[in-house]
Design an enzyme around this catalytic site. Structure first.
Site, PDB file in Angstrom:
ATOM      1  N   LYS A 295      -2.384  -1.941  -3.309  1.00 28.67           N
ATOM      2  CA  LYS A 295      -3.459  -1.103  -2.750  1.00 28.67           C
ATOM      3  C   LYS A 295      -3.050   0.362  -2.909  1.00 28.67           C
ATOM      4  O   LYS A 295      -2.426   0.940  -2.018  1.00 28.67           O
ATOM      5  CB  LYS A 295      -3.668  -1.456  -1.271  1.00 28.67           C
ATOM      6  CG  LYS A 295      -4.671  -0.559  -0.557  1.00 28.67           C
ATOM      7  CD  LYS A 295      -5.111  -1.157   0.763  1.00 28.67           C
ATOM      8  CE  LYS A 295      -5.992  -0.182   1.525  1.00 28.67           C
ATOM      9  NZ  LYS A 295      -6.706  -0.789   2.639  1.00 28.67           N
TER      10      LYS A 295
ATOM     11  N   GLU B  88       0.811  -1.223   0.000  1.00 21.01           N
ATOM     12  CA  GLU B  88       0.000   0.000   0.000  1.00 21.01           C
ATOM     13  C   GLU B  88       0.847   1.277   0.000  1.00 21.01           C
ATOM     14  O   GLU B  88       1.263   1.741   1.050  1.00 21.01           O
ATOM     15  CB  GLU B  88      -0.935   0.021   1.221  1.00 21.01           C
ATOM     16  CG  GLU B  88      -1.825   1.271   1.244  1.00 21.01           C
ATOM     17  CD  GLU B  88      -2.787   1.332   2.435  1.00 21.01           C
ATOM     18  OE1 GLU B  88      -2.741   0.447   3.294  1.00 21.01           O
ATOM     19  OE2 GLU B  88      -3.572   2.294   2.491  1.00 21.01           O
TER      20      GLU B  88
HETATM   21  P1  13P Z   1      -9.257   4.230   3.877  1.00 23.26           P
HETATM   22  O1  13P Z   1     -10.067   3.516   2.827  1.00 23.26           O
HETATM   23  O2  13P Z   1     -10.094   4.865   4.941  1.00 23.26           O
HETATM   24  O3  13P Z   1      -8.221   5.125   3.291  1.00 23.26           O
HETATM   25  O4  13P Z   1      -8.471   3.092   4.672  1.00 23.26           O
HETATM   26  C1  13P Z   1      -7.829   2.125   3.964  1.00 23.26           C
HETATM   27  C2  13P Z   1      -6.609   1.723   4.653  1.00 23.26           C
HETATM   28  O5  13P Z   1      -6.391   0.553   4.884  1.00 23.26           O
HETATM   29  C3  13P Z   1      -5.640   2.749   5.022  1.00 23.26           C
HETATM   30  O6  13P Z   1      -4.437   2.139   5.358  1.00 23.26           O
END
Ligand code: 13P
Length: 339
Positions: free
Chosen positions: A221, A179
């Site tokens: 992500k 991510e």
């Molecule tokens: P959000 O969709 O609220 O951004 O959260 C996703 C997430 O896992 C952030 O690390």
């Protein structure tokens, strides 16, 4: 360790099942406290347990959700009836996952940029999490757009750590969610967001390849390509187009799934963006889905507000949100259903 590739393959196939996405319910203690505060919900072990139990048990949640990312505390909590919370997910055919990064610290020497910690001892922690049922993991790196930022140092250091984390996860049979989040704060325009996202994703994939991460057994992500929160908003169609353009340039076709974070977008806008992407391009090499936190939980949390008699209503809200996002994965979201 020899069965790691087989386990990875089985997990990735379940996570990327058609029309399903991931619920990110891995808020740290500090973050969940921040989410509870507007509704005056006390933040205790029990209220956090009650909230997560509410989120994990709507009937049929598994029709729309393939995995849930948990915070470490939740992985080891039990329900009010004494059932481990990850078991509640497994009963619905949902795979438990775990946030394994230990959060952000200042990247020394780089102004106010951040680096994500948690690599030391990660392999041993993964064994512990796996024994509790976790089959996939998440590590979040953040980048902010401002004058000259993100710096080369921040991009390279975070990309390196993301790849190290992913390689360690795969060696333990755990599917890594990688991510890299470009924060939306700022007044940058859509093109700048696209440019920075492209630069960051290029660095991340260079490192993933250099460190021999199996691209077939990971999920990306990313944030969507959107203008800064203080800039003129872009249309849903333009966000979808720019995001697809950047992803097509940077993400190898070997990656099975791209599951977006919502990053502060409203629930309906996050759904509309995902839908527009799947409509504009129905034959992407990767599954395009959601791994939303706030954009799945917001109204459900507001409805629950810490009151047990609100559980059924809050679950109905979550289930509807999950279904609308599932429709968006297929390019079949109908905004009139929001009413
Ligand atoms: P959000 O969709 O609220 O951004 O959260 C996703 C997430 O896992 C952030 O690390």
């Amino acid at each position: 360790m020899t069965d790691a590739p087989k386990t990875l393959q089985a997990t990735i196939e379940k996570l990327t099942a058609k029309g399903k996405g991931i619920l990110a319910a891995d808020e740290s203690l500090k973050t969940i406290q921040k989410r509870f505060t507007p509704y005056s919900i006390d933040c205790t072990d029990d209220t956090r347990r009650d909230y997560r139990q509410m989120l994990f048990t709507p009937a049929d949640l598994g029709h729309y959700i393939s995995g849930v990312i948990l915070y470490e505390e939740t992985l080891f909590q039990t329900s009010t009836k004494g059932i481990p919370l990850p078991k509640l997910l497994e009963q619905q055919g949902i795979i438990p996952g775990i946030k394994v990064d230990l959060g952000l610290v200042d990247l020394v020497g780089s102004g106010d940029e951040k680096i994500t910690e948690g690599l030391d001892g990660l392999a041993a922690r993964l064994e512990h999490y796996k024994a509790a049922g976790a089959l996939f993991a998440k590590w979040r790196a953040v980048f902010n757009i401002a004058n000259g930022k993100p710096s080369r140092a921040a991009i390279q250091a975070n990309a390196h750590n993301l790849a190290r984390y992913a390689a360690i996860c795969q060696s333990r049979g755990i599917v890594p969610i990688v991510e890299p989040e470009i924060l939306m704060e700022g007044n940058h325009d859509l093109k700048t967001s696209a440019h920075v996202t492209e630069k960051v994703l290029n660095a991340v994939f260079t490192q993933l390849k250099m460190q021999h991460v199996s691209l077939e057994h990971m999920i990306l992500k990313p944030s969507m390509v959107i203008p800064g929160s203080d800039a003129k908003p872009a249309s849903i169609q333009d966000v979808a187009k720019e995001t697809l353009t950047v992803l097509l340039r940077t993400v190898p076709a070997a990656v099975p799934g791209i599951f977006f974070l919502s990053g502060g977008q409203s629930e309906s806008v996050a759904t509309a963006h995902l839908n527009a992407m799947n409509k504009q391009m129905s034959n992407t090499p990767w599954v395009l889905s959601f791994s939303y936190g706030r954009a799945l939980q917001h109204t459900s949390l507001e409805t629950w507000a810490g009151v047990s008699s609100n559980v059924t209503a809050a679950q109905a809200v979550l289930l509807k949100r999950a279904k609308l996002n599932s429709n968006a994965c297929l390019g079949q979201y109908d905004a009139t259903e929001e009413k």
